[in-house]
Design a protein around this motif. Structure first.
Motif, PDB file in Angstrom:
ATOM      1  N   ASP A   1      -3.405  -0.818   2.993  1.00 23.94           N
ATOM      2  CA  ASP A   1      -2.902   0.258   2.140  1.00 23.94           C
ATOM      3  C   ASP A   1      -3.500   0.254   0.740  1.00 23.94           C
ATOM      4  O   ASP A   1      -3.150   1.088  -0.082  1.00 23.94           O
ATOM      5  N   ARG A   2      -4.421  -0.674   0.467  1.00 19.00           N
ATOM      6  CA  ARG A   2      -4.863  -0.900  -0.905  1.00 19.00           C
ATOM      7  C   ARG A   2      -5.589   0.291  -1.513  1.00 19.00           C
ATOM      8  O   ARG A   2      -5.522   0.527  -2.711  1.00 19.00           O
ATOM      9  N   ALA A   3      -6.342   1.060  -0.704  1.00 15.05           N
ATOM     10  CA  ALA A   3      -7.108   2.211  -1.192  1.00 15.05           C
ATOM     11  C   ALA A   3      -7.947   1.842  -2.406  1.00 15.05           C
ATOM     12  O   ALA A   3      -7.724   2.326  -3.512  1.00 15.05           O
TER      13      ALA A   3
ATOM     14  N   ARG B   1      -6.000   9.535   4.281  1.00 13.26           N
ATOM     15  CA  ARG B   1      -6.376   9.018   2.968  1.00 13.26           C
ATOM     16  C   ARG B   1      -7.770   9.504   2.562  1.00 13.26           C
ATOM     17  O   ARG B   1      -7.996   9.880   1.416  1.00 13.26           O
TER      18      ARG B   1
ATOM     19  N   ARG C   1       0.280   2.369  -2.152  1.00 12.08           N
ATOM     20  CA  ARG C   1      -0.548   1.180  -1.971  1.00 12.08           C
ATOM     21  C   ARG C   1       0.283   0.002  -1.457  1.00 12.08           C
ATOM     22  O   ARG C   1      -0.271  -0.981  -0.963  1.00 12.08           O
TER      23      ARG C   1
END
Length: 373
Positions: free
Chosen positions: A132-134, A157, A310
């Motif tokens: 989920d860090r993107a 995303r 995130r």
């Protein structure tokens, strides 16, 4: 591109990225012997991992080429003290080595720089991980003609970042498809205590690595749990031998394993054998809950995480406010896990899609995509 006969797969990020793409290369080599499949890397461990995949899948025609680091790359790494500084000169060498290839396929975003090095033929990205860090490097996706991701989460995303939906394909989690049939690794502890896998990320701005010694100390002070300390391999990639030795000394025979760089960090030995996952930002969370189990997280930066996408994974377990709360969070995670099972299963489906058959699906889609470019 109707007559494909030469494809290059480049692995500059290290051994931990191999299983996200090499099985696709091996599948293509096995099913399409008329296409030259060459996997390029720059270190012995990555080369060994690539050859292991080829052997396991009986892809005897798959070529593994281990190239030497250019002198400019060695100087850059030495001056900066960072291995990542060597990637520019390394990519320039790969650009030349792959000059006859019809496409270059990579499992990381740094290779977007091939565009600035003059590569004009198809450049394809396979995402490694599904967290989920993107990261800010998502902007580099614009350099790729086609982008292959595990599931719908990454599709949404990327589209939100302005990537043309037509460039994106969700094919499932290749690594999981490759490893799912393999037997579990050896038993690490000769006791019946639950085993905790502690897997901090490498990004110090998001990770709990800064307080990891304190977290480990809490486990050294108790006898209810075993602990595997297995951080992301990049967390300590720039440490010297003396500093590494200090971390390794934190191990306790029969109770705490400290692993900074063995293949078990990449082949899911730990995620498949542990009873609870303790982490912060790594996508290994989703590899772990592919079989729903308790999870907990360390909020080392006092982040207001509840409404931050995130930190979406943190809603799948318990959150510790710091090292002093870790054991209590682990206890809570075990106690409350039954109410999380369905939510975890839905999160895995969103992140990974259907990972069974991902290798075959990805290889077919890759060929179809390249033939249309």
């Amino acid at each position: 591109m109707t007559n494909l006969n030469n494809l290059a797969f480049a692995f500059i990020g290290g051994e931990h990225q191999v299983l996200h793409l090499a099985p696709v290369a091996a599948e293509l080599s096995l099913r399409h012997p008329d296409i030259k499949i060459c996997c390029i890397c720059a270190d012995d461990r990555t080369a060994a991992a690539l050859r292991a995949v080829a052997t396991a899948m009986k892809a005897r025609a798959m070529i593994v080429t281990r190239i030497a680091w250019p002198w400019g790359a060695r100087i850059a790494a030495c001056v900066t003290g960072k291995r990542s500084a060597a990637k520019g000169p390394l990519l320039a060498r790969i650009r030349w080595l792959a000059r006859n290839a019809q496409a270059i396929i990579v499992p990381e975003r740094t290779s977007a720089a091939l565009r600035w090095l003059g590569w004009r033929r198809p450049l394809v990205h396979f995402r490694h991980g599904a967290g989920d860090r993107a990261p800010s490097s998502e902007a580099r996706l614009q350099a790729f003609d086609a982008i292959f991701v595990p599931g719908q989460k990454d599709i949404e995303r990327a589209v939100a970042r302005g990537i043309d939906r037509r460039r994106l394909s969700a094919v499932g989690y290749v690594k999981m498809d490759y490893l799912r049939a393999l037997p579990a690794g050896p038993q690490l502890f000769d006791n019946h205590r639950p085993t905790i896998l502690y897997n901090p990320h490498f990004d110090p701005a998001l990770s709990s690595i800064g307080i990891a010694r304190d977290v480990i100390a809490r486990f050294r002070e108790q006898r209810r749990y075993n602990l595997i300390f297995a951080p992301h391999v990049r967390a300590f990639e720039n440490l010297d031998e003396a500093a590494r030795a200090e971390w390794l000394e934190l191990a306790v025979a029969g109770q705490i394993v400290v692993d900074l760089d063995s293949p078990r960090l990449f082949d899911m030995s730990y995620t498949r054998s542990a009873d609870l996952y303790l982490g912060d930002m790594s996508s290994q969370l989703y590899e772990f809950i592919a079989r729903p189990r308790p999870v907990a997280f360390v909020n080392a930066h006092d982040v207001s995480w509840q409404d931050n996408p995130r930190y979406a994974g943190w809603h799948l377990g318990e959150v510790a406010s710091g090292a002093e709360d870790v054991l209590a969070a682990v206890d809570r995670a075990f106690e409350r896990h039954p109410e999380m099972v369905q939510t975890q299963a839905e999160a895995v489906a969103f992140a990974f899609g259907g990972f069974n058959g991902a290798i075959r699906r990805a290889s077919h889609q890759l060929l179809d995509t390249l033939q249309s470019l």
